[in-house]
Enzyme design. Structure first.
Site, PDB file in Angstrom:
ATOM      1  N   CYS A   2      41.727  30.374  25.413  1.00  0.00           N
ATOM      2  CA  CYS A   2      41.718  28.989  24.949  1.00  0.00           C
ATOM      3  C   CYS A   2      41.409  28.032  26.098  1.00  0.00           C
ATOM      4  O   CYS A   2      41.752  28.291  27.251  1.00  0.00           O
ATOM      5  CB  CYS A   2      43.078  28.620  24.383  1.00  0.00           C
ATOM      6  SG  CYS A   2      43.626  29.729  23.101  1.00  0.00           S
ATOM      7  N   ARG A  27      34.682  31.043  28.373  1.00  0.00           N
ATOM      8  CA  ARG A  27      35.988  31.707  28.422  1.00  0.00           C
ATOM      9  C   ARG A  27      36.246  32.550  27.181  1.00  0.00           C
ATOM     10  O   ARG A  27      37.144  33.381  27.187  1.00  0.00           O
ATOM     11  CB  ARG A  27      37.100  30.652  28.538  1.00  0.00           C
ATOM     12  CG  ARG A  27      37.075  29.887  29.835  1.00  0.00           C
ATOM     13  CD  ARG A  27      37.938  28.657  29.760  1.00  0.00           C
ATOM     14  NE  ARG A  27      39.327  28.983  29.555  1.00  0.00           N
ATOM     15  CZ  ARG A  27      40.253  28.958  30.501  1.00  0.00           C
ATOM     16  NH1 ARG A  27      39.922  28.624  31.722  1.00  0.00           N
ATOM     17  NH2 ARG A  27      41.499  29.260  30.234  1.00  0.00           N
ATOM     18  N   TRP A  71      41.170  30.842  21.116  1.00  0.00           N
ATOM     19  CA  TRP A  71      41.013  32.291  21.000  1.00  0.00           C
ATOM     20  C   TRP A  71      42.271  32.762  20.284  1.00  0.00           C
ATOM     21  O   TRP A  71      43.370  32.671  20.832  1.00  0.00           O
ATOM     22  CB  TRP A  71      40.889  32.895  22.394  1.00  0.00           C
ATOM     23  CG  TRP A  71      40.540  34.337  22.426  1.00  0.00           C
ATOM     24  CD1 TRP A  71      39.286  34.876  22.333  1.00  0.00           C
ATOM     25  CD2 TRP A  71      41.436  35.443  22.608  1.00  0.00           C
ATOM     26  NE1 TRP A  71      39.357  36.242  22.431  1.00  0.00           N
ATOM     27  CE2 TRP A  71      40.655  36.629  22.594  1.00  0.00           C
ATOM     28  CE3 TRP A  71      42.814  35.564  22.772  1.00  0.00           C
ATOM     29  CZ2 TRP A  71      41.213  37.889  22.737  1.00  0.00           C
ATOM     30  CZ3 TRP A  71      43.367  36.823  22.913  1.00  0.00           C
ATOM     31  CH2 TRP A  71      42.560  37.966  22.896  1.00  0.00           C
ATOM     32  N   ASN A  95      47.527  25.679  25.146  1.00  0.00           N
ATOM     33  CA  ASN A  95      47.177  27.032  25.619  1.00  0.00           C
ATOM     34  C   ASN A  95      48.473  27.752  25.945  1.00  0.00           C
ATOM     35  O   ASN A  95      49.390  27.140  26.500  1.00  0.00           O
ATOM     36  CB  ASN A  95      46.353  26.979  26.905  1.00  0.00           C
ATOM     37  CG  ASN A  95      44.925  26.588  26.663  1.00  0.00           C
ATOM     38  OD1 ASN A  95      44.529  26.334  25.529  1.00  0.00           O
ATOM     39  ND2 ASN A  95      44.152  26.516  27.731  1.00  0.00           N
ATOM     40  N   GLY A  96      48.516  29.056  25.680  1.00  0.00           N
ATOM     41  CA  GLY A  96      49.714  29.822  26.016  1.00  0.00           C
ATOM     42  C   GLY A  96      50.369  30.355  24.750  1.00  0.00           C
ATOM     43  O   GLY A  96      49.774  30.322  23.665  1.00  0.00           O
ATOM     44  N   GLU A 462      34.177  51.927  35.769  1.00  0.00           N
ATOM     45  CA  GLU A 462      33.694  50.557  35.604  1.00  0.00           C
ATOM     46  C   GLU A 462      32.415  50.523  34.759  1.00  0.00           C
ATOM     47  O   GLU A 462      32.249  49.647  33.904  1.00  0.00           O
ATOM     48  CB  GLU A 462      33.482  49.906  36.987  1.00  0.00           C
ATOM     49  CG  GLU A 462      32.869  48.525  36.979  1.00  0.00           C
ATOM     50  CD  GLU A 462      33.637  47.476  36.152  1.00  0.00           C
ATOM     51  OE1 GLU A 462      34.775  47.737  35.736  1.00  0.00           O
ATOM     52  OE2 GLU A 462      33.056  46.407  35.903  1.00  0.00           O
ATOM     53  N   LYS A 466      32.007  48.456  31.240  1.00  0.00           N
ATOM     54  CA  LYS A 466      30.917  47.484  31.033  1.00  0.00           C
ATOM     55  C   LYS A 466      30.159  47.781  29.748  1.00  0.00           C
ATOM     56  O   LYS A 466      29.905  46.899  28.941  1.00  0.00           O
ATOM     57  CB  LYS A 466      29.976  47.596  32.207  1.00  0.00           C
ATOM     58  CG  LYS A 466      29.564  46.511  33.077  1.00  0.00           C
ATOM     59  CD  LYS A 466      30.363  45.395  33.571  1.00  0.00           C
ATOM     60  CE  LYS A 466      31.731  45.124  33.050  1.00  0.00           C
ATOM     61  NZ  LYS A 466      32.633  44.572  33.982  1.00  0.00           N
ATOM     62  N   GLU A 469      32.295  46.965  26.590  1.00  0.00           N
ATOM     63  CA  GLU A 469      32.585  45.568  26.250  1.00  0.00           C
ATOM     64  C   GLU A 469      31.365  44.790  25.795  1.00  0.00           C
ATOM     65  O   GLU A 469      31.493  43.909  24.949  1.00  0.00           O
ATOM     66  CB  GLU A 469      33.331  44.843  27.386  1.00  0.00           C
ATOM     67  CG  GLU A 469      32.555  44.611  28.650  1.00  0.00           C
ATOM     68  CD  GLU A 469      33.367  43.804  29.667  1.00  0.00           C
ATOM     69  OE1 GLU A 469      33.286  44.116  30.842  1.00  0.00           O
ATOM     70  OE2 GLU A 469      34.075  42.862  29.273  1.00  0.00           O
ATOM     71  N   HIS A 485      38.548  70.393  30.155  1.00  0.00           N
ATOM     72  CA  HIS A 485      39.943  70.610  29.731  1.00  0.00           C
ATOM     73  C   HIS A 485      40.226  69.919  28.402  1.00  0.00           C
ATOM     74  O   HIS A 485      41.368  69.533  28.137  1.00  0.00           O
ATOM     75  CB  HIS A 485      40.901  70.131  30.828  1.00  0.00           C
ATOM     76  CG  HIS A 485      40.766  70.927  32.089  1.00  0.00           C
ATOM     77  ND1 HIS A 485      41.206  72.228  32.201  1.00  0.00           N
ATOM     78  CD2 HIS A 485      40.180  70.635  33.272  1.00  0.00           C
ATOM     79  CE1 HIS A 485      40.926  72.688  33.409  1.00  0.00           C
ATOM     80  NE2 HIS A 485      40.290  71.735  34.079  1.00  0.00           N
ATOM     81  N   LYS A 584      37.123  35.416  28.750  1.00  0.00           N
ATOM     82  CA  LYS A 584      36.843  35.559  30.181  1.00  0.00           C
ATOM     83  C   LYS A 584      38.129  35.619  30.989  1.00  0.00           C
ATOM     84  O   LYS A 584      38.226  36.356  31.955  1.00  0.00           O
ATOM     85  CB  LYS A 584      35.975  34.376  30.642  1.00  0.00           C
ATOM     86  CG  LYS A 584      35.576  34.404  32.108  1.00  0.00           C
ATOM     87  CD  LYS A 584      34.646  35.559  32.389  1.00  0.00           C
ATOM     88  CE  LYS A 584      34.229  35.642  33.841  1.00  0.00           C
ATOM     89  NZ  LYS A 584      33.680  36.983  34.149  1.00  0.00           N
TER      90      LYS A 584
HETATM   91  C1  AGP Z   1      35.618  42.857  32.645  1.00  0.00           C
HETATM   92  O1  AGP Z   1      34.272  42.682  32.468  1.00  0.00           O
HETATM   93  C2  AGP Z   1      36.492  41.822  32.069  1.00  0.00           C
HETATM   94  N1  AGP Z   1      36.036  40.520  32.253  1.00  0.00           N
HETATM   95  C3  AGP Z   1      37.968  42.057  32.349  1.00  0.00           C
HETATM   96  O2  AGP Z   1      38.250  43.414  32.398  1.00  0.00           O
HETATM   97  C4  AGP Z   1      38.550  41.364  33.602  1.00  0.00           C
HETATM   98  O3  AGP Z   1      38.124  42.006  34.763  1.00  0.00           O
HETATM   99  C5  AGP Z   1      40.071  41.370  33.490  1.00  0.00           C
HETATM  100  O4  AGP Z   1      40.445  40.680  32.327  1.00  0.00           O
HETATM  101  C6  AGP Z   1      40.737  40.753  34.695  1.00  0.00           C
HETATM  102  O5  AGP Z   1      40.343  39.433  34.862  1.00  0.00           O
HETATM  103  P1  AGP Z   1      40.592  38.687  36.230  1.00  0.00           P
HETATM  104  O6  AGP Z   1      39.750  39.366  37.259  1.00  0.00           O
HETATM  105  O7  AGP Z   1      40.167  37.273  35.976  1.00  0.00           O
HETATM  106  O8  AGP Z   1      42.037  38.818  36.541  1.00  0.00           O
END
Ligand code: AGP
Length: 589
Positions: A2, A27, A71, A95-96, A462, A466, A469, A485, A584
């Site tokens: 948010c 975001r 969000w 927010n929160g 990683e 990627k 997502e 295994h 984000k």
């Molecule tokens: C990865 O592409 C994501 N954006 C996510 O995993 C991100 O790295 C994670 O939410 C942590 O965010 P931060 O680095 O802002 O703490």
């Protein structure tokens, strides 16, 4: 997640708010809204979907207003759950998460009040409205209501009958900024950054009252406080995609400069200032989430190898519940692009409580983590707009490898110069041109495996994150030797396998896994500096990346994996910049 904006000043508020909300779109959100105050009356405009759905309100009158991108957490993403939320004379954006919302709501219902949304935020509007009715003082009303809340909140509140916006912060970021045109509030500097403005970051428990041309800050007892001003420059990195079709693609192209700037920052003071702590460090704990967690794993491989310091990497969301043992002389490194990830902040706080020195490796210099940490090693990736972390991951590796190299040097374990990495990243980008041609096999896949051993496994993790997502393809990053295994049962001709092999000493072993998946019909894609491996008949296609020390190789091997995810997203018709369901910055636990 948010986002909040607020404005009160000489300009019409609607275009200012909509401009601010557009800057917060990156975001992640699923509905948006604004509220405008004109001639003492409030107008609410809310829509499910994009901020552009609100554009029709740009001409609406009113010089004060608040706006929000939501969000969904409590309640579905729909218009009635969008913010601003209103009750009685009060209207707010939040927010929160209000953890005691259910109990507070019962009390409101018992008084005969009715609710129009499923949000926890509407409860806050009810409480403030009740308090505001007592004396017509909005600041005091917000404070009295806030004392009944548990959880996290950043609030911006308007009320009929006042010409002011009142803000409050508890464990959710909020800044107010003052410029010639008026006063601004936002949950993210990006929304208010403009040359000539000065921002003030609220601390937990702070309140702010914005009136025409003025922002006053108060502590939890409503005693006026001064917070250090942060001069704002116009945001440069968010000023568009340049020649690129998407931010994600642009940000992958920016990897070399992110790495260069981060290494330079680490050299000039970032680490030298911490010599005393680093000399005492016997154990390293890393707390982080998602991509940042993977950079922590890569650091473990590098630091244990070159500095011979034991490293434990914790998912920040698990750290608190793991009852972590934090021996004396443990350095805790909290890694976060945004510096606002709720779990990472909570883990860093707990590490501090346990007596550990906390080093924040953070991209956003004024973030909550930057202020909470005992010291900061800044990653200098610039603003990252795409939800998928790319250049910020490489910048985290640069900072963490610089830390590992420094620890090694202080322990007399040799020197590890990293200065060649920006050029090597550039070379890797040039070597990746054929990655787009791999995509048809991935777009049609049932599942994708990324395999590696040692540090290569962390790059594989990683790469897998990627791809998942941004292209929504199921997949896994896996230890090459572990496949047989159990998981090998999943592999067939519709299961492309990406093998990362950057360590000569482990190459034969990982190639064994390649033979195993090939024998089950899987197409194999190789990322390696060893050209001869690419000639194996099992290899469908490959990218040859530059050589570097194997423990640092994720810095390079991840680049073709980032590009693979990007191109696959395009091939399946997904927007790589805004993956569904994701935000984000994850500011709730
Ligand atoms: C990865 O592409 C994501 N954006 C996510 O995993 C991100 O790295 C994670 O939410 C942590 O965010 P931060 O680095 O802002 O703490």
């Amino acid at each position: 997640m948010c986002g909040i904006v607020g404005y009160l000043g000489r300009e019409r508020a609607a275009p200012v708010l909509l401009g601010g909300l557009q800057k917060l779109e990156y975001r992640g959100y699923d509905s948006a809204g604004i509220a405008l105050m004109h001639d003492g009356a409030l107008t609410l405009i809310r829509r499910r979907g994009r901020v552009s759905e609100l554009q029709f309100a740009e001409g609406f009158l009113g010089n004060a207003g608040i706006g929000h991108t939501r969000w969904a957490t409590h309640g579905a993403p729909c218009e009635r759950n969008a913010h601003p939320q209103r009750f009685g004379k009060v209207c707010l954006v939040h927010n929160g998460i209000i953890e005691n919302a259910a109990r507070l709501k019962e009390q409101c219902l018992a008084r005969g009040e009715t609710f129009s949304s499923e949000t926890d935020s509407e409860v806050v509007a009810h409480l403030i409205d009740g308090e505001y009715a007592k004396d017509g003082d909005l600041l005091k009303a917000v404070r009295r209501a806030a004392r009944r809340l548990t959880g996290s909140y950043a609030l911006a509140v308007l009320a009929e009958g006042t010409e002011e916006i009142v803000c409050a912060r508890m464990r959710s970021p909020l800044v107010v900024a003052v410029g010639q045109e008026g006063v601004f509030a936002a949950s993210d500097m990006t929304a208010v950054a403009a040359a000539g403005r000065t921002a003030y970051v609220l601390e937990d428990g702070d309140f702010a009252r914005m009136t025409c041309g003025k922002a006053e800050l108060f502590d939890a007892s409503l005693v006026p406080v001064a917070r250090a001003p942060v001069p704002l420059a116009a945001e440069r990195s968010s000023d568009g995609k340049g020649a690129y079709p998407h931010f994600m693609r642009k940000e992958i192209a920016e990897v070399p400069q992110a790495v260069r700037a981060t290494l330079k920052g680490a050299r000039i003071g970032g680490l030298l200032a911490q010599n005393k702590v680093l000399c005492q460090t016997k154990y390293l704990h890393i707390v982080a989430c998602g991509t940042a967690y993977h950079s922590g794993l890569c650091m473990k491989a590098a630091c244990e190898r070159i500095a011979r310091i034991p490293v434990q990497v914790f998912l920040a969301s698990e750290y608190r519940y793991a009852e972590p043992i934090v021996p004396a002389d443990t350095l805790t490194v909290a890694v976060s692009q945004s510096g606002e990830t709720a779990d990472t902040l909570a883990a860093a706080e707990l590490a501090k409580e346990k007596g550990s020195f906390v080093l924040g490796v953070v991209n956003a210099p004024h973030s909550s983590l930057a202020r909470l940490a005992d010291a900061v090693l800044q990653t200098r990736a610039g603003t990252e707009i795409a939800v998928a972390a790319t250049k910020s991951f490489n910048a985290q590796l640069a900072a963490l490898y610089a830390l590992a190299a420094r620890l090694a040097k202080l322990r007399g374990k040799g020197t590890y110069p990293l200065g060649a990495f920006p050029a090597l990243c550039k070379e890797t980008l040039s070597a990746c041109e054929n990655v787009a041609a791999w995509v048809p096999r991935f777009a049609a896949a049932r599942c994708v495996f990324f395999l590696g051993r040692g540090a290569d496994r962390y790059a594989a993790l990683e790469g897998s994150l990627k791809l998942k997502e941004v292209s929504y393809l199921p997949g896994e990053g896996y230890a090459a030797g572990e496949l047989k295994h159990g998981t090998l049962a999943l592999v067939d001709e519709r299961t492309p396998v990406v093998a990362v092999i950057c360590d000569e000493a482990l190459a034969d072993k990982t190639m064994n896994a390649v033979h195993e998946v090939y024998a089950r019909g899987a197409p194999v894609f190789l990322v390696t500096p060893f050209r001869e491996l690419c000639r194996a008949r099992e290899v469908t296609a490959s990218v040859v990346i530059p050589h570097c020390m194997p423990v640092f190789a994720p810095m390079l091997s991840v680049i073709p994996l980032q590009l693979l995810a990007y191109h696959t997203a395009l091939a399946v018709g997904a927007d790589p910049d805004k993956p569904r369901n994701l935000a984000k910055s994850v500011t709730v636990e």
